[in-house]
Structure formats: structure tokens, C-alpha cells
Design an enzyme around this catalytic site. Structure first.
Site, PDB file in Angstrom:
ATOM      1  N   SER A  79       0.814  -1.213   0.000  1.00  0.00           N
ATOM      2  CA  SER A  79       0.000   0.000   0.000  1.00  0.00           C
ATOM      3  C   SER A  79       0.849   1.266   0.000  1.00  0.00           C
ATOM      4  O   SER A  79       2.012   1.256   0.395  1.00  0.00           O
ATOM      5  CB  SER A  79      -0.916   0.026   1.226  1.00  0.00           C
TER       6      SER A  79
HETATM    7  N1  SAH Z   1      -0.648  -5.142   4.103  1.00  0.00           N
HETATM    8  C1  SAH Z   1       0.107  -5.391   2.893  1.00  0.00           C
HETATM    9  C2  SAH Z   1      -0.610  -4.974   1.624  1.00  0.00           C
HETATM   10  C3  SAH Z   1      -1.761  -5.838   1.376  1.00  0.00           C
HETATM   11  S1  SAH Z   1      -2.213  -6.194  -0.264  1.00  0.00           S
HETATM   12  C4  SAH Z   1       1.460  -4.740   2.923  1.00  0.00           C
HETATM   13  O1  SAH Z   1       1.761  -3.993   3.860  1.00  0.00           O
HETATM   14  O2  SAH Z   1       2.241  -4.999   2.010  1.00  0.00           O
HETATM   15  C5  SAH Z   1      -3.547  -7.285   0.206  1.00  0.00           C
HETATM   16  C6  SAH Z   1      -3.126  -8.681   0.562  1.00  0.00           C
HETATM   17  O3  SAH Z   1      -4.274  -9.340   1.072  1.00  0.00           O
HETATM   18  C7  SAH Z   1      -2.647  -9.465  -0.627  1.00  0.00           C
HETATM   19  O4  SAH Z   1      -1.372  -9.981  -0.369  1.00  0.00           O
HETATM   20  C8  SAH Z   1      -3.695 -10.574  -0.749  1.00  0.00           C
HETATM   21  O5  SAH Z   1      -3.156 -11.800  -1.191  1.00  0.00           O
HETATM   22  C9  SAH Z   1      -4.204 -10.692   0.675  1.00  0.00           C
HETATM   23  N2  SAH Z   1      -5.521 -11.293   0.828  1.00  0.00           N
HETATM   24  C10 SAH Z   1      -6.592 -11.220  -0.004  1.00  0.00           C
HETATM   25  N3  SAH Z   1      -7.627 -11.910   0.509  1.00  0.00           N
HETATM   26  C11 SAH Z   1      -7.214 -12.433   1.703  1.00  0.00           C
HETATM   27  C12 SAH Z   1      -7.836 -13.266   2.694  1.00  0.00           C
HETATM   28  N4  SAH Z   1      -9.084 -13.698   2.577  1.00  0.00           N
HETATM   29  N5  SAH Z   1      -7.102 -13.594   3.787  1.00  0.00           N
HETATM   30  C13 SAH Z   1      -5.821 -13.175   3.931  1.00  0.00           C
HETATM   31  N6  SAH Z   1      -5.192 -12.424   3.003  1.00  0.00           N
HETATM   32  C14 SAH Z   1      -5.875 -12.042   1.914  1.00  0.00           C
END
Ligand code: SAH
Length: 230
Positions: A79
Site C-alpha cells: 500500500s
Molecule cells: N498489508 C500489505 C498490503 C496488502 S495487499 C502490505 O503492507 O504490504 C492485500 C493482501 O491481502 C494481498 O497480499 C492478498 O493476497 C491478501 N488477501 C486477499 N484476501 C485475503 C484473505 N481472505 N485472507 C488473507 N489475506 C488475503
């Protein structure tokens, strides 16, 4: 004796300061919508400390401190730093807190939280990303981050209730298990909306009687919260 910082370390530290200044300016501009025109010292100190360049692919390290999201592989992104700071601020984390993050991604947001709270539990659904994040977090000495591969929709029951929950992927509706796993007085910070929409960044506070209070902040754009196939 600690070694003198390398040229690269000095440059990254200077870039981190510039990034922090941009976050401060952006917080001021968006303050009337977010209710937080100035972020706490705690949050800003964490933003000034965590080496974001270690959480992005090496080829993107030069861009690590630009105030924008970056691709981290598997179609996922780390992000925008301002959004990481805002979500952390809206969570109101305290030093003794135990918090849950859904969507580990690169591990950067987890590291920012780990600078502030006692323990961070974080869940990632894409195994390769979760493993990579766990490796870098441990390499950087974040022993208070506990990672897991799985579907974060259901939270982390064994460790609940939490002092705060931060979700960094967008569901269409607020997952009830996450509300259930909040302590009274705790908050859930979560983007909610459709896959192709701009989502609404919500702050949901659980009251002492178990009811919730929802506040809308700003429009955001996150990857969708996907569900485990059964
Ligand atoms: N917090 C992260 C950015 C998140 S991007 C950082 O600091 O880099 C969103 C992430 O959520 C992705 O890696 C995606 O694979 C994950 N995601 C999507 N659905 C999810 C779920 N149901 N449970 C856990 N992770 C999930």
C-alpha cells in the site's frame, strides 16, 4: 561496536524522512475527511523507522520511499505509505496491544504495527507472499509478528479477542467473525466495497454492550479480499 551506516543506508534514511514529510502534509490535507489532521508521534516514528525498501522487490528499492503503492508480485501491491500511516493512526494502537492484520502482503504494514504494539498476528492467503513476508520480518528482527497462511475472513480465533484489527484487502461486506473477535472498545479498520469500485475505508468501533459504531473516512482502492476455495 556497531558498524558505520553504509552510503545506501544513509540515503534510504534521508528518503524515509522525505516520505514522512509527505505523509504529514497529506494528513493535514485530508484531515477534515479522516478526522485525523495530524498523526500521532507513535505512528510517525514507526513510519520513520521501518525500512520499506526491504519489503519491495530489489528492482523497486529505489522507489521504495515514493508515496505510492508498488507491485510486490502475484498481482498484489504494498500500500501507499500515507494509507499505511492513516490506517495505523485510525486503529489507535497502544504499546501493550495485541492486534490482527488480514492481508500480510509484503509484511510492511505488519512491521509498522510491530514498532508500536506488543504482538501482531497477520494472515495471508497467498502462500508464496506469506512465506516471503515471514522471512523478511524475521530477518529484520520483528520477533513480535506471528504469521499464518490462510483465509483471514475468519480472523484468528485462537488468539482472539484483539485490541484492534486492520484489514488490507477489501471485502464486499464486513466479515462478522472479525467483529466477533474485537474486544469491547476495540476497532476494526477496513476497506469495504465491490471489486471494481472505489472502496470506503471504515472504522468500526465495538462498544461495551457489543453494538458497533461505524465511521466512514476516505475512498480507497485495495485488492479484493478473496476467499479460500472449499
Ligand atoms: N498489508 C500489505 C498490503 C496488502 S495487499 C502490505 O503492507 O504490504 C492485500 C493482501 O491481502 C494481498 O497480499 C492478498 O493476497 C491478501 N488477501 C486477499 N484476501 C485475503 C484473505 N481472505 N485472507 C488473507 N489475506 C488475503
Amino acid at each position: 561496536m556497531t558498524a558505520a551506516p553504509s552510503v545506501a543506508q544513509v540515503r534510504f534514511a534521508a528518503e524515509r524522512e522525505r516520505m514522512a514529510a509527505e505523509i504529514v502534509a497529506m494528513a493535514r490535507e485530508t484531515g477534515s475527511e479522516t478526522g485525523r489532521p495530524a498523526f500521532s508521534d507513535r505512528v510517525m516514528a514507526a513510519m520513520r523507522t521501518v525500512p520499506r525498501h526491504r519489503f519491495v522487490p530489489q528492482s523497486l528499492a529505489v522507489s521504495a520511499y515514493e508515496n505510492r503503492p508498488l507491485a510486490i508480485g502475484d498481482g498484489q501491491t504494498i500500500s501507499q505509505p500515507y494509507i499505511v500511516a492513516l490506517m495505523t493512526e485510525l486503529l489507535d494502537p497502544k504499546p501493550g496491544d495485541v492486534v490482527l492484520e488480514v492481508g500480510t502482503g509484503s509484511g510492511y504494514q505488519a512491521a509498522v504495527l510491530a514498532e508500536i504494539v506488543a504482538d501482531v498476528y497477520t494472515i495471508e492467503i497467498v502462500e508464496s507472499l506469506g512465506r516471503k513476508a515471514a522471512a523478511i520480518l524475521s530477518e529484520l528482527g520483528y520477533t513480535n509478528v506471528i504469521t499464518r497462511i490462510g483465509d483471514g475472513y475468519n480472523g484468528w480465533k485462537e488468539q482472539a479477542p484483539f485490541d484492534g484489527i486492520l484489514v488490507t484487502a477489501a471485502p464486499v461486506e464486513v466479515p462478522q467473525p472479525l467483529i466477533d473477535q474485537l474486544k469491547p472498545g476495540a476497532r476494526l479498520v477496513i476497506p469495504v466495497g465491490g471489486r471494481f469500485d472505489v472502496q470506503d475505508l471504515l472504522v468500526i468501533e465495538k462498544k461495551a454492550d457489543g453494538s458497533t459504531l461505524t465511521r466512514h473516512t476516505i475512498p480507497v482502492r485495495f485488492v479484493p479480499l478473496t476467499r479460500e476455495r472449499r
